[in-house]
Design an enzyme around this catalytic site. Structure first.
Site, PDB file in Angstrom:
ATOM      1  N   GLY A 193      65.173  13.548 -39.987  1.00  0.00           N
ATOM      2  CA  GLY A 193      64.564  12.107 -39.900  1.00  0.00           C
ATOM      3  C   GLY A 193      62.912  12.252 -40.063  1.00  0.00           C
ATOM      4  O   GLY A 193      62.401  11.501 -40.930  1.00  0.00           O
TER       5      GLY A 193
ATOM      6  N   LYS B 262      74.454  10.245 -48.173  1.00  0.00           N
ATOM      7  CA  LYS B 262      74.345   8.618 -48.223  1.00  0.00           C
ATOM      8  C   LYS B 262      73.021   8.231 -48.880  1.00  0.00           C
ATOM      9  O   LYS B 262      72.012   8.952 -48.710  1.00  0.00           O
ATOM     10  CB  LYS B 262      74.239   7.815 -46.879  1.00  0.00           C
ATOM     11  CG  LYS B 262      75.346   7.956 -46.244  1.00  0.00           C
ATOM     12  CD  LYS B 262      75.615   7.674 -44.786  1.00  0.00           C
ATOM     13  CE  LYS B 262      75.619   6.039 -44.388  1.00  0.00           C
ATOM     14  NZ  LYS B 262      75.299   5.682 -43.111  1.00  0.00           N
TER      15      LYS B 262
ATOM     16  N   GLY C 213      68.249  18.759 -42.018  1.00  0.00           N
ATOM     17  CA  GLY C 213      68.966  19.738 -41.253  1.00  0.00           C
ATOM     18  C   GLY C 213      70.154  20.516 -42.132  1.00  0.00           C
ATOM     19  O   GLY C 213      70.305  21.790 -41.923  1.00  0.00           O
TER      20      GLY C 213
ATOM     21  N   ARG D 206      65.767  26.834 -32.975  1.00  0.00           N
ATOM     22  CA  ARG D 206      64.705  25.672 -32.510  1.00  0.00           C
ATOM     23  C   ARG D 206      64.019  26.373 -31.572  1.00  0.00           C
ATOM     24  O   ARG D 206      62.448  26.133 -31.185  1.00  0.00           O
ATOM     25  CB  ARG D 206      65.287  24.487 -32.333  1.00  0.00           C
ATOM     26  CG  ARG D 206      65.561  23.561 -33.677  1.00  0.00           C
ATOM     27  CD  ARG D 206      66.032  22.450 -33.312  1.00  0.00           C
ATOM     28  NE  ARG D 206      66.230  21.580 -34.299  1.00  0.00           N
ATOM     29  CZ  ARG D 206      67.015  20.593 -34.595  1.00  0.00           C
ATOM     30  NH1 ARG D 206      67.699  20.273 -33.477  1.00  0.00           N
ATOM     31  NH2 ARG D 206      66.801  19.852 -35.694  1.00  0.00           N
TER      32      ARG D 206
HETATM   33  P1  ADP Z   1      70.292  16.761 -44.861  1.00  0.00           P
HETATM   34  O1  ADP Z   1      70.819  16.648 -43.552  1.00  0.00           O
HETATM   35  O2  ADP Z   1      69.648  17.718 -45.427  1.00  0.00           O
HETATM   36  O3  ADP Z   1      69.258  15.481 -44.797  1.00  0.00           O
HETATM   37  P2  ADP Z   1      72.395  14.713 -45.455  1.00  0.00           P
HETATM   38  O4  ADP Z   1      72.859  14.797 -44.062  1.00  0.00           O
HETATM   39  O5  ADP Z   1      71.898  13.642 -46.105  1.00  0.00           O
HETATM   40  O6  ADP Z   1      71.472  15.970 -45.665  1.00  0.00           O
HETATM   41  O7  ADP Z   1      73.657  15.130 -46.214  1.00  0.00           O
HETATM   42  C1  ADP Z   1      74.420  16.290 -46.145  1.00  0.00           C
HETATM   43  C2  ADP Z   1      75.948  16.223 -46.151  1.00  0.00           C
HETATM   44  O8  ADP Z   1      76.305  15.465 -47.510  1.00  0.00           O
HETATM   45  C3  ADP Z   1      76.762  17.345 -46.192  1.00  0.00           C
HETATM   46  O9  ADP Z   1      77.636  17.128 -44.651  1.00  0.00           O
HETATM   47  C4  ADP Z   1      77.643  17.378 -47.356  1.00  0.00           C
HETATM   48  O10 ADP Z   1      79.164  17.757 -46.938  1.00  0.00           O
HETATM   49  C5  ADP Z   1      77.594  15.873 -47.629  1.00  0.00           C
HETATM   50  N1  ADP Z   1      77.683  15.855 -49.139  1.00  0.00           N
HETATM   51  C6  ADP Z   1      77.216  16.326 -50.277  1.00  0.00           C
HETATM   52  N2  ADP Z   1      77.741  15.980 -51.495  1.00  0.00           N
HETATM   53  C7  ADP Z   1      78.792  15.241 -51.176  1.00  0.00           C
HETATM   54  C8  ADP Z   1      79.767  14.612 -51.956  1.00  0.00           C
HETATM   55  N3  ADP Z   1      79.995  14.642 -53.197  1.00  0.00           N
HETATM   56  N4  ADP Z   1      80.923  13.925 -51.282  1.00  0.00           N
HETATM   57  C9  ADP Z   1      80.863  14.017 -49.834  1.00  0.00           C
HETATM   58  N5  ADP Z   1      79.796  14.330 -49.091  1.00  0.00           N
HETATM   59  C10 ADP Z   1      78.932  15.219 -49.711  1.00  0.00           C
HETATM   60 MG    MG Z   2      72.208  15.715 -42.125  1.00  0.00          MG
END
Ligand code: ADP
Ligand code: MG
Length: 404
Positions: free
Chosen positions: A384, A208, A361, A42
């Site tokens: 976000g 989620k 992220g 960053r």
């Molecule tokens: P981003 O940061 O790209 O927006 P998120 O924070 O929404 O993504 O999600 C990332 C997390 O989701 C990772 O830590 C990953 O381990 C978790 N994840 C992905 N698939 C699964 C799964 N099947 N069960 C539990 N956690 C999961």
């Molecule tokens: Mg994340």
């Protein structure tokens, strides 16, 4: 809505208050030990704007938040390590102040010469930052002649150093404009919001579903298909009537998932097979099964090979792809294959002219981990903010900047 940028205004001899995103990971929490920046992505990302301002003959007053300090006594969140890294990256001195606003900041800003850089202390050391206190915003704006926002990752929050300072600068007659990084993010993500090219395919994953229901709904209006994997697919798989064992699930979101499947079954594509194990651990024994055969004592940790092939097939011919959220627990090698395979497919498509935008992220980390970040059209690490932008919402930090 076209916003003004640093390219649209006169900068020579001006003092420029620049809000950057220096919210970086640190090596430790003990202020008595040497704390250093463990990932300077960053800080690096802000360098083009800083150099641009310096080249135009400006002086710069940088500010950012870092972590979630409760007060100015939380010295583990001081900007000192950031200042040290920034000096190394720029190859010039940075005047690091121990306050955000105050007598010292006012005096130092007043005597700043073109080419000089001040870094203020963590804006969240003051409670007025997150409450968007107009007095704090006004005092920040008083330090400079121009306000620049280059912190896309904080643009979805109306804080004193983002929305507040932009308005305060306008109130005193100065320009409030976007930095180069901010412009780059807006330009890339706008391709998916205003008149996107078709076929437009969205890929959603991550932990989620509740975080992303609004996003799914807005994507259903504009995208031609939504491919869903990761932890959030589990809730949909359960909504289809399958048992998902110990998988991560959000029971309260099941009715919503059922409703989405009923109203948009032609657009939503879900995993048909999965990598499962007893726990999310490197040592766990993994197996590949169809989603209708998940044992009660196992959990879904990645998408399976057939799903990768089906997703890959659906992506062929796409003009625009937006991806947010890993397909599995990519932090653990044996559950990273689905995410990696998808990243490889997307890198190939980008090479053939498809616009591929990756946001989030963890998604950005996964793509970097696969060594494919450079191959994508755009990778935004701002979770976000990029999600809210893609939902079609206006972000207060951008909204507050001057119109062209
Ligand atoms: P981003 O940061 O790209 O927006 P998120 O924070 O929404 O993504 O999600 C990332 C997390 O989701 C990772 O830590 C990953 O381990 C978790 N994840 C992905 N698939 C699964 C799964 N099947 N069960 C539990 N956690 C999961
Ligand atoms: Mg994340």
């Amino acid at each position: 809505m076209q916003k003004k940028s640093v390219r649209d205004i006169e900068l020579t001899g001006k003092r420029v208050l620049t809000r950057v995103d220096f919210n970086v990971p640190l090596s430790g929490k003990d202020p008595d030990e040497v704390i250093f920046v463990t990932d300077d992505t960053r800080i690096n990302a802000a360098i083009p704007t800083i150099n641009f301002l310096l080249d135009q003959g400006s002086s710069i007053i940088l500010c950012s938040h870092l972590g979630r300090p409760k007060s100015a006594a939380d010295l583990q969140f001081s900007m000192n390590p950031v200042s040290a890294r920034l000096e190394q990256l720029l190859g010039r001195p940075v005047i690091k102040l121990d306050e955000v606003v105050g007598e010292k900041a006012t005096a130092e800003a007043a005597r700043l010469q073109p080419g000089q850089i001040i870094l203020l202390e963590n804006t969240r050391f003051l409670p007025g930052e997150t409450t968007n206190d107009p007095e704090l915003a006004g005092r920040l704006a008083e330090l400079a002649d121009i306000y620049v926002n280059d912190a896309f990752g904080s643009a979805h929050r109306a804080h004193a150093s983002t929305e507040g300072a932009a308005r305060a600068m306008r109130a005193k007659g100065g320009p409030s404009v976007a930095g180069l990084l901010m412009m780059k993010e807006i330009k890339a993500l706008s391709q998916a919001v205003s008149r996107p090219e078709h076929p437009y395919i969205a890929i959603l994953g991550g932990a989620k579903i509740s975080d992303k229901i609004v996003l799914i709904e807005s994507l259903l209006k504009v995208a031609d298909k939504i491919l869903i994997g990761g932890g959030m697919a589990n809730t949909f798989i359960k909504a289809q009537g399958h048992e998902i064992g110990k998988s991560l699930v959000e029971e309260e979101a099941i009715p919503e998932a059922v409703r989405l499947l009923e109203s948009a079954s032609d657009k939503i594509m879900l995993p048909v097979d999965a990598i499962i194990a007893g726990e999310a651990a490197a040592a766990a024994e993994a197996a590949e099964v169809v989603v209708s055969a998940i044992p009660a004592d196992k959990m879904i940790l990645d998408i399976g090979l057939v799903t990768v092939q089906r997703f890959s097939g659906a992506l062929q011919g796409a003009k625009l792809v937006v991806w947010n959220g890993p397909m599995g627990v990519f932090e653990i090698e044996q559950f990273a294959a689905g995410t990696k395979a998808l990243a490889t497919v997307l890198a190939g498509l980008a090479g053939q002219g498809t616009t591929v935008i990756v946001g989030g992220g963890d998604s950005a980390a996964a793509v970097s981990q696969a060594g494919l970040a450079e191959k994508m059209s755009h990778v935004s690490t701002c979770g976000g903010a990029s999600l809210e932008f893609l939902e079609g919402r206006s972000l207060p930090g951008i909204e507050a900047l001057d119109e062209k």
